[in-house]
Design a protein around this motif. Sequence first.
Motif, PDB file in Angstrom:
ATOM      1  N   UNK A  53      23.784  71.716   4.929  1.00 29.07           N
ATOM      2  CA  UNK A  53      23.264  71.539   3.578  1.00 29.07           C
ATOM      3  C   UNK A  53      22.067  70.600   3.632  1.00 29.07           C
ATOM      4  N   UNK A  54      21.125  70.771   2.723  1.00 26.68           N
ATOM      5  CA  UNK A  54      19.952  69.898   2.687  1.00 26.68           C
ATOM      6  C   UNK A  54      19.451  69.753   1.256  1.00 26.68           C
ATOM      7  N   UNK A  55      18.778  68.632   1.029  1.00 27.16           N
ATOM      8  CA  UNK A  55      18.078  68.434  -0.241  1.00 27.16           C
ATOM      9  C   UNK A  55      16.857  67.570   0.028  1.00 27.16           C
ATOM     10  N   UNK A  56      15.900  67.643  -0.876  1.00 24.89           N
ATOM     11  CA  UNK A  56      14.677  66.849  -0.790  1.00 24.89           C
ATOM     12  C   UNK A  56      14.564  66.028  -2.064  1.00 24.89           C
ATOM     13  N   UNK A  57      14.111  64.792  -1.913  1.00 26.99           N
ATOM     14  CA  UNK A  57      13.973  63.910  -3.073  1.00 26.99           C
ATOM     15  C   UNK A  57      12.726  63.039  -2.922  1.00 26.99           C
TER      16      UNK A  57
ATOM     17  N   UNK B 194       7.755  58.252  -1.464  1.00 29.47           N
ATOM     18  CA  UNK B 194       7.889  59.129  -0.292  1.00 29.47           C
ATOM     19  C   UNK B 194       8.734  60.353  -0.645  1.00 29.47           C
ATOM     20  N   UNK B 195       8.349  61.495  -0.116  1.00 26.43           N
ATOM     21  CA  UNK B 195       9.146  62.714  -0.242  1.00 26.43           C
ATOM     22  C   UNK B 195       9.979  62.822   1.030  1.00 26.43           C
ATOM     23  N   UNK B 196      11.307  62.837   0.870  1.00 19.11           N
ATOM     24  CA  UNK B 196      12.218  62.784   2.002  1.00 19.11           C
ATOM     25  C   UNK B 196      13.249  63.905   1.898  1.00 19.11           C
ATOM     26  N   UNK B 197      13.468  64.605   3.020  1.00 17.07           N
ATOM     27  CA  UNK B 197      14.512  65.630   3.090  1.00 17.07           C
ATOM     28  C   UNK B 197      15.677  65.110   3.910  1.00 17.07           C
TER      29      UNK B 197
ATOM     30  N   UNK C 148      12.752  71.116   1.324  1.00 14.73           N
ATOM     31  CA  UNK C 148      13.808  71.870   1.996  1.00 14.73           C
ATOM     32  C   UNK C 148      15.093  71.697   1.191  1.00 14.73           C
ATOM     33  N   UNK C 149      15.681  72.801   0.772  1.00 11.77           N
ATOM     34  CA  UNK C 149      16.980  72.779   0.097  1.00 11.77           C
ATOM     35  C   UNK C 149      17.865  73.797   0.787  1.00 11.77           C
ATOM     36  N   UNK C 150      19.166  73.492   0.901  1.00  3.41           N
ATOM     37  CA  UNK C 150      20.050  74.373   1.668  1.00  3.41           C
ATOM     38  C   UNK C 150      21.490  74.248   1.189  1.00  3.41           C
ATOM     39  N   UNK C 151      22.185  75.379   1.176  1.00  7.89           N
ATOM     40  CA  UNK C 151      23.634  75.413   0.955  1.00  7.89           C
ATOM     41  C   UNK C 151      24.261  76.362   1.956  1.00  7.89           C
TER      42      UNK C 151
END
Length: 175
Positions: free
Chosen positions: A31-35, A14-17, A157-160
């Motif tokens: 902040x966000x990341x996806x893995x 699964x791709x999860x943010x 989705x990636x965020x700083x």
Amino acid sequence: MHSFPTEYVFEKGDVVSFDLVIGYRGMKTDSAFTMVVDEEPKGAKKHLLHATEQSLYAGIDAITGDGTRVGDISAGVEAVLKKAKLGIIRELVGHGVGLSMHMEPEIPNYGRRGTGPMLHAGDTIAIEPMASLGGEKIITDSDGWTISMKDGSLGAHFEHTVLITETGAEILTKL
């Protein structure tokens, strides 16, 4: 791509943010990341995650300090996503952050250098590229929070949260 926590049990692949907000003494960061769950990303998933994260850092790298324009950041993000041939989510944007979660200015994931509001030393913004393996259109469920890609493709989705300094930027949410 985005939702409230649910009873769904993540499965391998699964791709999860994860989009995280931290409040401290009246101030907020975002902040966000996806893995990919329980496996190393490969193929199209790896391409999506890598390019979307790289576009975040391209946006940050576009910050030259006091006087940087929002369009400089947006153009940096867009250039990486276009080169990677990813769908650029235009309906959702980065934003100012600090005393409240979503403040002015908006930080789109597309734009033209030298345009948009000017940022000054001491400003804090959340840069948050969102991209997909398909189109750019999203759908929002009736809860007003759950977001997915209209065409069913995978999104990332990636965020700083970034502090604008006199000469550049400082990432406030980097681990």
